[in-house]
Design a protein around this motif. Structure first.
Motif, PDB file in Angstrom:
ATOM      1  N   VAL A  84       1.013  -1.246  -0.065  1.00 43.65           N
ATOM      2  CA  VAL A  84       0.043   0.132  -0.022  1.00 43.65           C
ATOM      3  C   VAL A  84       0.905   1.291  -0.064  1.00 43.65           C
ATOM      4  CG1 VAL A  84      -1.666   1.469   1.504  1.00 43.65           C
ATOM      5  CG2 VAL A  84      -1.985  -1.210   1.210  1.00 43.65           C
ATOM      6  N   GLU A  85       2.009   1.348   0.850  1.00 47.99           N
ATOM      7  CA  GLU A  85       2.890   2.529   0.942  1.00 47.99           C
ATOM      8  C   GLU A  85       3.531   2.553  -0.525  1.00 47.99           C
ATOM      9  OE1 GLU A  85       5.247   2.148   4.184  1.00 47.99           O
ATOM     10  OE2 GLU A  85       3.680   2.594   5.555  1.00 47.99           O
ATOM     11  N   SER A  86       3.886   1.558  -1.105  1.00 42.62           N
ATOM     12  CA  SER A  86       4.476   1.702  -2.404  1.00 42.62           C
ATOM     13  C   SER A  86       3.748   2.356  -3.496  1.00 42.62           C
ATOM     14  CB  SER A  86       5.184   0.404  -2.797  1.00 42.62           C
ATOM     15  OG  SER A  86       4.011  -0.517  -3.172  1.00 42.62           O
ATOM     16  N   HIS A  87       2.440   2.148  -3.142  1.00 43.78           N
ATOM     17  CA  HIS A  87       1.430   2.932  -3.993  1.00 43.78           C
ATOM     18  C   HIS A  87       0.809   4.309  -3.700  1.00 43.78           C
ATOM     19  CE1 HIS A  87       1.074  -1.294  -5.652  1.00 43.78           C
ATOM     20  NE2 HIS A  87       0.487  -0.582  -6.557  1.00 43.78           N
ATOM     21  N   LEU A  88       1.888   4.960  -2.641  1.00 38.41           N
ATOM     22  CA  LEU A  88       1.692   6.135  -1.891  1.00 38.41           C
ATOM     23  C   LEU A  88       0.248   6.047  -1.361  1.00 38.41           C
ATOM     24  CD1 LEU A  88       2.466   8.487  -5.357  1.00 38.41           C
ATOM     25  CD2 LEU A  88       3.995   7.518  -3.298  1.00 38.41           C
ATOM     26  N   GLY A  89       0.026   5.227  -0.838  1.00 33.93           N
ATOM     27  CA  GLY A  89      -1.229   5.072   0.143  1.00 33.93           C
ATOM     28  C   GLY A  89      -0.762   4.777   1.542  1.00 33.93           C
ATOM     29  N   TRP A  90      -1.875   4.456   2.401  1.00 36.22           N
ATOM     30  CA  TRP A  90      -1.554   4.390   3.798  1.00 36.22           C
ATOM     31  C   TRP A  90      -2.400   3.390   4.086  1.00 36.22           C
ATOM     32  CZ3 TRP A  90      -2.814   8.768   1.836  1.00 36.22           C
ATOM     33  CH2 TRP A  90      -4.109   9.358   2.297  1.00 36.22           C
ATOM     34  N   MET A  91      -2.534   2.671   5.563  1.00 38.21           N
ATOM     35  CA  MET A  91      -3.141   1.636   6.048  1.00 38.21           C
ATOM     36  C   MET A  91      -3.339   1.941   7.490  1.00 38.21           C
ATOM     37  SD  MET A  91      -2.516  -2.323   5.410  1.00 38.21           S
ATOM     38  CE  MET A  91      -3.822  -3.706   5.682  1.00 38.21           C
ATOM     39  N   LYS A  92      -4.581   1.430   7.936  1.00 34.01           N
ATOM     40  CA  LYS A  92      -4.612   1.482   9.511  1.00 34.01           C
ATOM     41  C   LYS A  92      -5.653   0.376   9.851  1.00 34.01           C
ATOM     42  CE  LYS A  92      -8.782   4.443  10.261  1.00 34.01           C
ATOM     43  NZ  LYS A  92      -9.197   5.587  11.238  1.00 34.01           N
ATOM     44  N   ALA A  93      -5.775   0.059  11.017  1.00 34.93           N
ATOM     45  CA  ALA A  93      -6.514  -1.078  11.655  1.00 34.93           C
ATOM     46  C   ALA A  93      -7.092  -0.721  13.012  1.00 34.93           C
ATOM     47  CB  ALA A  93      -5.615  -2.460  11.838  1.00 34.93           C
ATOM     48  N   GLU A  94      -8.185  -1.039  13.268  1.00 33.02           N
ATOM     49  CA  GLU A  94      -8.953  -0.545  14.473  1.00 33.02           C
ATOM     50  C   GLU A  94     -10.061  -1.477  14.796  1.00 33.02           C
ATOM     51  OE1 GLU A  94     -10.521   3.436  13.871  1.00 33.02           O
ATOM     52  OE2 GLU A  94     -11.917   2.848  12.028  1.00 33.02           O
ATOM     53  N   ASN A  95     -10.402  -1.754  16.112  1.00 34.04           N
ATOM     54  CA  ASN A  95     -11.252  -2.547  16.744  1.00 34.04           C
ATOM     55  C   ASN A  95     -12.819  -1.826  16.775  1.00 34.04           C
ATOM     56  OD1 ASN A  95      -9.636  -4.744  17.074  1.00 34.04           O
ATOM     57  ND2 ASN A  95      -9.115  -3.795  19.160  1.00 34.04           N
ATOM     58  N   ILE A  96     -13.727  -2.606  16.766  1.00 32.33           N
ATOM     59  CA  ILE A  96     -15.167  -2.219  16.513  1.00 32.33           C
ATOM     60  C   ILE A  96     -15.866  -2.584  17.718  1.00 32.33           C
ATOM     61  CG2 ILE A  96     -17.437  -2.742  14.959  1.00 32.33           C
ATOM     62  CD1 ILE A  96     -15.840  -3.520  12.715  1.00 32.33           C
ATOM     63  N   TYR A  97     -16.300  -1.642  18.364  1.00 32.78           N
ATOM     64  CA  TYR A  97     -17.011  -1.875  19.772  1.00 32.78           C
ATOM     65  C   TYR A  97     -18.382  -1.624  19.564  1.00 32.78           C
ATOM     66  CZ  TYR A  97     -12.209  -1.113  21.563  1.00 32.78           C
ATOM     67  OH  TYR A  97     -10.829  -1.256  21.766  1.00 32.78           O
TER      68      TYR A  97
END
Length: 850
Positions: free
Chosen positions: A800-813
């Motif tokens: 994802v970063e090599s495509h100039l993007g970014w990524m994140k993860a989060e829990n659902i409450y």
């Protein structure tokens, strides 16, 4: 009775008002005239000073009054600005309190909204939700919040000022501000209690904690803090925030005639409760003198000037004869005394006949100790006698060069200094040469500076020669090489061809000379060369086949020592770094291919099951057709229908195999303009095999009219497949019932930080991610699965970063219970004007969203 002459009245009319004064002055003796001539200017000057002091005293009083008005006005303006700022924030916070009381905000959303309000209002450092039983339900604190005021979830409000204000807000159902108190070692805090009212019933309290230092910093105008000492004080007069100086301290430093201290204090509304804002000003300035004082000064100045001129005229007459006698002598003596160059006169036999004061100061010898002396002179060093005798003989014979000679001179204290002598013939008034005039200057300091410059140049040259980078300087529009260090000469020789080659390879545009610049004037005349040193350096990486090296070439323009516009080129060998980068890219590509193979290996049983269905159907169709043909119980139409069904099943099996082969096939990264719908459908087709095996339902939403992306489709499919596979495993591990075994995929355009992106969101209903795992989620070779290798998410993030993007993860409450996890990554939308397929993408470093 005597007769009066007829011409008497005419003479009386000719008399002026100044005539009696002139007759009185003529009757005075010269001594008395001198006395009056001296005293009159003194009296005029004293009167002038008295008038000036009176004018300044008057202006000082006026300035103090105006400054007092300015202090009152500015303090009132500060109080009104703070009041409006607090009221605006109070309205926003009351709206937030109404949303809480109407149950529109859950506990989970409270922190998010609290963080947004803290970012909007930097004065706020904590928000706390207190229910009707004085129990803290949820609280949000900033990192700068005072620890002594922290209230955690589940705590009860203690019996202190906070509890008192809480009860007051509960009883009055109105916003209540606390009474701030200054603490010796703690920062002052202001509390605002907003009652939570639901249908006229008290449902709790929203506690907002303000930092009084922040209120001062963001609420008080900066232009006023530079003029006054503005500060906040509590009811006891103690300092809460700001800077102030006590009047007793000011009185110790103020002079008796300085302006008094002007201060003004007002209560801070709507806070009240004894909190005040105080402004202190002690700087004043002089105003403009009024017209009456101006004319008074002018009249007194004219009187003083007239009296001084009269006194000067009277004195000039007395000393005129004396000036004529000593003028020539004084002029010549003044010239001799003011000269900084030492002067020495020799007669034709080499005897000293004259030295000036500068020569005596340089050598330390008095005039009587030098005049009349012959060689060797007292200021000659003992070790230089022979050389100086020869120089003296040449001087007397007139064989000294016009450039002078340099020698050492000994002072009377035996210290030495360097000097330069210039010799010229001494001609008298009759045109005859009577000797030699010598001028001597001290050149010790110039010699020291010249030696230091030579040493500095040697050190500078040594450093440049030892650098592991090639450095060259050449003027624009010329093949001349102005400077080249050792490495440049080793690579390119002593010509400017290598310099020009580096400039050309780096892609730096060169100015083109026109026909108008063929004269003697520099073609680059008029360019702002005095600002060239501030221009940023241009950099490029080039490969020179003649050297077989990769070079990082940096160029910049500079003004050379002769004023010409020149270009400096610094070339650094980066071959080793480029080789390492290429090896790193190859390893990353291998890791991506390995990850796809591992994924397919894990899905092998599911793929076999998926292929078994079309193969079984083909077998059944073929056996059925064989049996019916043998029994002669099938028609042509039935046979064609069975063959078409068999072909469809075979095509389906071929598609599954082709998709798996294209996914796991190792290939170079190839970015192309990809259709998002096709990309998502191909990834989902592979993922559905794993989802069906784990009995997980996939719901997907792809927004219509999606723009294209400049990506490598296989790599993005790998990211989606990995996330969908992990989501299915999480749901299966959590042992959710059938109705809750759901994975959601959402793809839609969005705008993040001003950039147009495509948002890919994969959410599941699994057990979520533990906090200790969240911090190491993207760490290579870290996995929570016993058979996991720990490279899946790390590769996903790298892709994802090599495509100039970014990524994140989060829990659902759901309240405080984790009901799943959501992975989101964003890919920038390709620019239609600049989006061209590239065979190989350069690595980029991006800030990953938290």
């Amino acid at each position: 009775m005597p007769l009066i002459p007829l011409f008497a009245p005419l003479e009386h009319l000719k008399q002026t008002p100044a005539a009696p004064i002139k007759r009185w002055w003529a009757r005075q003796s010269p001594q008395r005239q001198d006395r009056f001539a001296v005293l009159a200017p003194l009296a005029a000057v004293v009167l002038f000073l008295v008038a000036i002091l009176s004018a300044f005293a008057y202006l000082r009083l006026e300035e103090v009054a105006r400054e007092r008005e300015a202090v009152n006005r500015d303090v009132e303006y500060t109080q009104q600005r703070l009041r409006l700022r607090l009221l605006e924030q109070q309205e926003q916070l009351m709206r937030f309190a109404r949303e809480i009381s109407s149950r529109e905000i859950s506990h989970a959303d409270f922190a998010t909204r609290g963080e947004a309000l803290v970012n909007l209002f930097p004065e706020v450092q904590a928000l706390t939700w207190i229910d009707e039983h004085a129990k803290v339900r949820v609280s949000y604190h900033t990192a700068s919040a005072a620890p002594q005021f922290h209230l955690s979830k589940g705590d009860f409000v203690k019996a202190n000022d906070t509890h008192t204000n809480y009860e007051m807000a509960r009883d009055l159902l109105l916003p209540i501000y606390s009474t701030p108190k200054a603490q010796p070692d703690q920062s002052a805090v202001l509390q605002l209690h907003l009652p939570l009212i639901d249908k006229a019933r008290f449902k709790g309290d929203l506690l907002i904690e303000y930092s009084i230092d922040a209120i001062y910093r963001y609420g008080v105008p900066q232009e006023l803090t530079s003029k006054y000492a503005l500060s906040f004080h509590d009811a006891a007069g103690n300092l809460l925030a700001g800077a102030t100086v006590s009047e007793s301290q000011l009185k110790r430093h103020l002079l008796p005639w300085s302006s008094p201290v002007n201060t003004h204090e007002m209560p801070l509304s709507p806070v009240g409760n004894g909190m005040t804002v105080r402004g202190l000003a002690y700087r004043t300035s002089l105003g403009v003198i009024g017209s009456g004082l101006f004319w008074l000064v002018m009249v007194l100045s004219a009187i003083t000037a007239w009296l001084l001129l009269a006194n000067w005229g009277h004195t000039r007459k007395r000393i005129k004869a004396q000036d004529a006698l000593v003028q020539e002598t004084a002029f010549r003596r003044a010239m001799e005394s003011s000269m900084l160059t030492g002067m020495r006169a020799l007669d034709m036999q080499g005897r000293i006949t004259y030295v000036n004061n500068a020569f005596c100061r340089m050598t330390g010898w008095a005039e009587e100790e030098l005049v009349g002396k012959t060689a060797p002179f007292p200021y000659w060093p003992d070790e230089d006698f022979d050389i100086l005798k020869m120089r003296l003989r040449e001087e007397i014979e007139g064989r000294i060069q016009p450039g002078g000679i340099q020698f050492r001179v000994k002072r009377k204290d035996d210290s030495l200094f360097d000097a330069r002598l210039y010799v010229s013939p001494l001609i008298d008034a009759f045109g005859q040469q009577t000797g030699w005039m010598t001028s001597m200057t001290d050149i010790t300091e110039p010699n020291r500076v010249r030696d230091q410059l030579a040493a500095s140049h040697e050190r500078f040259t040594t450093v440049l020669e030892a650098l592991d980078a090639s450095i060259s300087v050449a003027p624009l529009g010329s093949d001349e090489l102005l400077f080249a260090n050792k490495l440049y000469r080793l690579w390119f020789g002593t010509q400017a061809g290598g310099h020009l080659q580096l400039v050309e390879e780096a892609g730096v545009p060169s100015p083109v000379a026109s026909d108008e610049t063929k004269d003697a004037v520099d073609a680059f005349a008029g360019l702002p060369t005095d600002q060239l040193s501030d221009k940023e350096t241009e950099s490029a990486e080039v490969y020179l086949g003649s050297l077989g090296r990769w070079l990082e070439v940096r160029t910049r323009y500079l003004s050379w020592v002769d004023g010409r516009l020149a270009q400096m080129v610094i070339a650094t060998d980066i071959t080793a770094r480029r080789v390492a980068e290429e090896q790193s890219e190859i390893q990353a590509e291998r890791a991506q291919t390995s990850s796809r193979l591992i994924t397919m290996g894990e899905m092998a049983s599911s793929v076999a099951h998926e292929l078994n269905q079309p193969l079984t159907a083909i077998n059944n169709y073929c056996n059925g057709m064989v049996s019916r043909i043998k029994a002669d119980q099938i028609t042509k139409e039935e046979l064609l229908g069975a063959l078409e069904k068999t072909a469809r099943q075979a095509f389906r099996a071929g598609q599954i195999i082709q998709r798996i082969r294209s996914f796991v096939k190792r290939s170079e990264p190839n970015r192309t303009i990809a259709n998002v719908d096709a990309l998502v459908s191909e990834a989902v087709e592979l993922a559905e095999i794993e989802l069906r095996r784990r009995n997980v339902k996939l719901t997907q939403y792809v927004a219509p009219g999606m723009p294209s992306l400049l990506v490598d489709p296989i790599l993005i499919e790998q990211v989606l497949l990995n996330l969908l596979k992990n989501a299915a495993e999480s749901v299966d591990t959590a042992q959710r019932p059938t109705a809750q075994r759901i994975v959601k995929l959402s793809v839609a355009p969005a705008e993040v930080s001003g950039k147009r992106v495509i948002e890919f969101m994969v959410s599941d209903s699994g057990g979520g991610i533990a906090p200790e795992v969240m911090t190491r989620l993207y760490e290579a070779f870290y996995s929570t699965k016993a058979e996991g290798m720990g490279i899946g998410l790390s590769l996903c993030r790298s892709i994802v970063e090599s495509h100039l993007g970014w990524m994140k993860a989060e829990n659902i409450y759901n309240g405080e219970v984790i009901t799943g996890c959501c992975f989101t990554f964003w890919i920038p939308i390709a620019d239609p004007l600049s989006a061209t397929p590239t065979k190989r993408s350069e690595p980029h470093t991006l800030q990953v969203a938290p």
